[in-house]
Structure formats: C-alpha cells, structure tokens
Write an enzyme that holds these catalytic residues in place. Structure first.
Site, mmCIF file in Angstrom:
data_model
loop_
_atom_site.group_PDB
_atom_site.id
_atom_site.type_symbol
_atom_site.label_atom_id
_atom_site.label_comp_id
_atom_site.label_asym_id
_atom_site.label_seq_id
_atom_site.Cartn_x
_atom_site.Cartn_y
_atom_site.Cartn_z
ATOM 1 N N ARG A 51 42.710 53.537 38.493
ATOM 2 C CA ARG A 51 41.838 53.676 39.672
ATOM 3 C C ARG A 51 41.998 55.048 40.324
ATOM 4 O O ARG A 51 41.032 55.601 40.860
ATOM 5 C CB ARG A 51 42.114 52.552 40.674
ATOM 6 C CG ARG A 51 41.463 51.250 40.260
ATOM 7 C CD ARG A 51 41.619 50.165 41.303
ATOM 8 N NE ARG A 51 40.832 49.004 40.913
ATOM 9 C CZ ARG A 51 40.877 47.832 41.521
ATOM 10 N NH1 ARG A 51 41.673 47.652 42.566
ATOM 11 N NH2 ARG A 51 40.116 46.830 41.124
ATOM 12 N N GLY B 74 39.265 41.548 36.079
ATOM 13 C CA GLY B 74 40.589 40.937 36.002
ATOM 14 C C GLY B 74 41.423 41.291 34.790
ATOM 15 O O GLY B 74 41.763 42.449 34.562
ATOM 16 N N GLY C 175 36.921 41.519 40.803
ATOM 17 C CA GLY C 175 35.969 40.605 41.438
ATOM 18 C C GLY C 175 34.549 41.155 41.518
ATOM 19 O O GLY C 175 33.573 40.416 41.338
HETATM 20 C C1 3PG Z 1 40.389 44.491 43.708
HETATM 21 O O1 3PG Z 1 41.546 44.805 43.450
HETATM 22 O O2 3PG Z 1 39.724 43.719 43.001
HETATM 23 C C2 3PG Z 1 39.719 45.137 44.879
HETATM 24 O O3 3PG Z 1 40.498 46.173 45.351
HETATM 25 C C3 3PG Z 1 39.400 44.115 45.940
HETATM 26 O O4 3PG Z 1 40.575 43.553 46.442
HETATM 27 P P1 3PG Z 1 40.530 42.148 47.186
HETATM 28 O O5 3PG Z 1 40.265 41.116 46.126
HETATM 29 O O6 3PG Z 1 41.849 41.991 47.868
HETATM 30 O O7 3PG Z 1 39.368 42.201 48.162
#
Ligand code: 3PG
Ligand code: MG
Length: 408
Positions: free
Chosen positions: A40, A358, A381
C-alpha cells in the site's frame, strides 16, 4: 477502451503552491512496530511524488486499524511516516492530530514540494460518523482534495467522503489505476470473462456471487463455499465446513447460473484429512467419495486440470479468494497450481487477470505470482463491494458524474 472515470484526475490539477489534502490508505500490516507488507505504501508513491514534484504541498490523511474514535498509541501513524519517507526518498513531517492547532500550523508552514502526514483520522470520534464538523475542520487544512484510497472508498467517513464536499476534488493515480483495472475486468471485459471466487461462506459472498453471475461467462467456486454447493447437489461432504442454512440459496444460485448460461464450476475431486493440522495424513478423492469424518481442505488435481483448461479459453479473469486452505500446506497446492496457470497465461498475453480482496493477495504471493497478474488491487472490502455491484461512497464523494447522495 479507456475506463470512463467518474472523477477528475490529476491531469486537470495544477498543484503548484497549493495545499493538497490527499487521502491515502496507510492501513498496512505491522509486525513488531515495523511495516510488514509495503504494497500500500509503494502504490501511493506515484501520486505523492507527482504532486510534490509539481510544487504541491502534500498533506496526507489516513486511518490505521480501528481505534474507534479514541487515541490508541499503538495505532499511531508515526512509525509509518518513517516507512513512507524511505519509500519516497524524501522527508515526511508528522503532526500529532489530523485537525486542530498543530495540524493547521504544520499545513500553513509547509513549503512547495514538502510532505506532511497527519495522525490517524480514526482517533477522531467524528471520522467514522462522517461528522460535518470534522469534515469542515479537515477541509480548512487544504485548498484541494485528492482521494487516492480506493481501498477505503467503501467507507462513508469524514476523510473519505465528507471533506470532499468542501473542496475541489480529484482522484489520485492509484484510484485511477484501481478503477481502470476493475473496468477492464468487469464493466467492459474482453470475453469470455471468468471469475474464481473462493472463501469460507456463501453467506458473506451472496451478493457478490449474484452480481458476478450476471457478468461472467464462467464462475469457479473454491474454498469451503464449494462444500455447501456440493452438499446442495446431494453430495456427502463428510465433516467438511458447510452452511446447512444456505443449501437452498446454493441451489437457487446454481439454477440462476444455468438460466443465464453461466458455466458454474465446482470441484470434482478434493484433498481430505481427518485433522485440521499441518502434517496430518491426507487423501485425494472424488467429491462423491469423501469419507465420513473427513474434511475437504483443498481442490484436487483433476479439479485443477479442469479449471486450468477453462482458464486457457478465457480472455479475462477476476480472482477473489483462495481455492483451499493455502496457509496450511499441502492444502495450498490447488491454489498454487491455478494461480501459476493464470500467471503463465497472463504473461503470455492471452489473459488479463485482475485479483483482489482479503486473502487473495496473500494467496498469490504464496504462489509466487503476485507480480505476474495484470493488476492486483490493494483493496480488501472495497474490492468485494465493487464485485457486489455497490456504489462506493468515497467515489461518489469525488465524482463529477455520479449523483452525490451523501451528506457532505
Ligand atoms: C482495509 O484495510 O480494507 C481498509 O483500510 C479499510 O479498513 P476498515 O475495514 O477498517 O474500514
Ligand atoms: Mg480491514
């Protein structure tokens, strides 16, 4: 055809002398106080560098983890500022809050080409509530807003959505790349297009499966989810993980696939074991011969062969989720073999592969092919929600074409 982006890109922004509030996603894996996976960080470097090189004053906003509106020292972005500075090859200064006197003074005194990182936006109770006062306070720090955090675009928070209502807004280079890849893979793909969807539960991927059915020519199911589909066909899956209450849903999905002419691909053989642990004895059996008391933890070699042959006939592939328990060898073999086939086809230029969500990145890295795909999303997500066909609030907020339905 180039992706019709719903937002203005950096091509239309002159950063010179401007304070540019850039939302990035520095929610990176940490291990013993050090950044684990750098992906990232590496992916936001182009945007930051471009803005700074053109004389912009770059002010970075990000969340980290889930401190729930409180200051949690372990969730400070401070150590990440150091990692970012290394990746950028230039200094990154740091302010101990994302709003207030210190942040405002730091933003005001920043010079052209300098980079400032503000503390975790989720230390503020208003962040996740998309609180209008927080959005206003954030907007005071900048002249323009750039969102380069596709992976946080499924959140309607003050730093991803609210703030955009106050400032001229743009999508950064990573945001652009992510959307272009998703467009290539799903909105206007070269056909035939297929998807591999793995994961443990149908219940968490229901909307995704339904949306994918409508878009792809082939849908291969892997992971424990496949057991539920097999069970729905009357197969005895032994003590494999399955969702009893989803059997009807699985049957509906299979019927819908048939009606739509979507080739739904399930495993024909599986690798089974009695004990969920490394080194436990395994057997490879046809799905019709899973012994009582044994569980399937990976797809078998015949399933791999069938799936790989199907991949060879595709022009585009979307991949979300491993086919087996890849973290626990030897149950990584199915995922590895299919990932390596997708990589070979992609490298040969016959297949475009877009992967994300994921576990997928970890599975592809484990298979040694993370860098051989056409595009690997940095999103978890947000990637899933896109595959579900949802509108992402972070995109809507910077959009010039989508209707702004959010409180901004
Ligand atoms: C992630 O890691 O998927 C994003 O940074 C969002 O994080 P979160 O699911 O805590 O909102
Ligand atoms: Mg997360």
């Amino acid at each position: 055809m180039a992706a019709p982006l719903p937002f203005a890109t950096l091509d239309t922004l002159d950063p010179q002398g401007k304070r540019i509030l850039v939302r990035v996603d520095l929610n990176v894996p940490m291990k013993d106080g050090q950044v684990g996976d750098q992906t990232r960080i590496e992916r936001i470097v182009p945007t930051i560098r471009e803005l700074a090189d053109k004389g912009g004053r770059v002010i970075l906003l990000s969340h980290f983890d889930r401190p729930k509106g409180k200051v949690v020292p372990d969730m400070s972005l401070k150590p990440i500022a150091t990692a970012l500075a290394t990746a950028l090859g230039r200094p990154v200064s740091f302010a101990h809050d994302c709003i207030g006197d210190e942040a405002e003074a730091a933003a005001r005194t920043l010079r052209d080409g300098e980079v400032l990182l503000l503390e975790n936006t989720r230390f503020q109770p208003g962040e996740e509530k998309n609180d209008p006062d927080l959005a206003t306070a954030l907007a005071r720090l900048g002249d323009v807003y750039v969102n380069d955090a596709f992976s946080a675009a499924h959140r309607a928070h003050a730093s991803t959505a609210g703030v955009a209502g106050h400032l001229p807004s743009f999508g950064g280079r990573l945001m652009e790349a992510e959307l272009a890849a998703l467009f290539t893979a799903l909105e206007n793909p070269e056909r035939p297009v297929g998807a591999i969807v793995g994961g443990a539960k149908i219940s968490t991927k229901l909307e995704l499966l339904e949306n994918m059915l409508a878009k792809v020519n082939m849908l291969a199911i892997g992971g424990a989810m496949a057991n539920t589909f097999l069970a729905a066909q009357g197969v005895n899956v032994g003590k494999s993980l399955k969702e009893e209450e989803m059997l009807d849903t699985a049957r509906k999905i299979m019927a819908e696939a048939k009606a739509r002419g979507c080739d739904l691909v399930l495993p024909v053989d599986v690798v089974v074991t009695e004990e969920f642990m490394a080194g436990a004895p395994t057997r490879t059996v046809p799905v019709s011969e899973i012994p009582d008391g044994w569980m399937a933890l990976d797809v078998g070699p015949q399933s791999v062969q069938i799936l790989n042959a199907k991949l060879a006939g595709l022009k585009t592939l979307v991949w979300n989720g491993p086919l087996g328990v890849f973290e626990l060898p030897p149950f990584d073999e199915g995922t590895n073999a299919v990932a390596q086939k997708a990589a070979r086809l992609t490298q040969a230029g016959t297949l475009k592969t877009v992967a994300g969500g994921g576990d997928t990145v970890a599975a592809l890295r484990h298979a040694g092919v993370l860098h051989d795909m056409t595009y690997v999303s940095t999103a978890g997500g947000a990637f899933l929600e896109w595959l579900e066909g949802k509108v992402l609030p972070g995109l809507t907020a910077i959009s010039t074409t989508l209707e702004k339905t959010l409180p901004v």
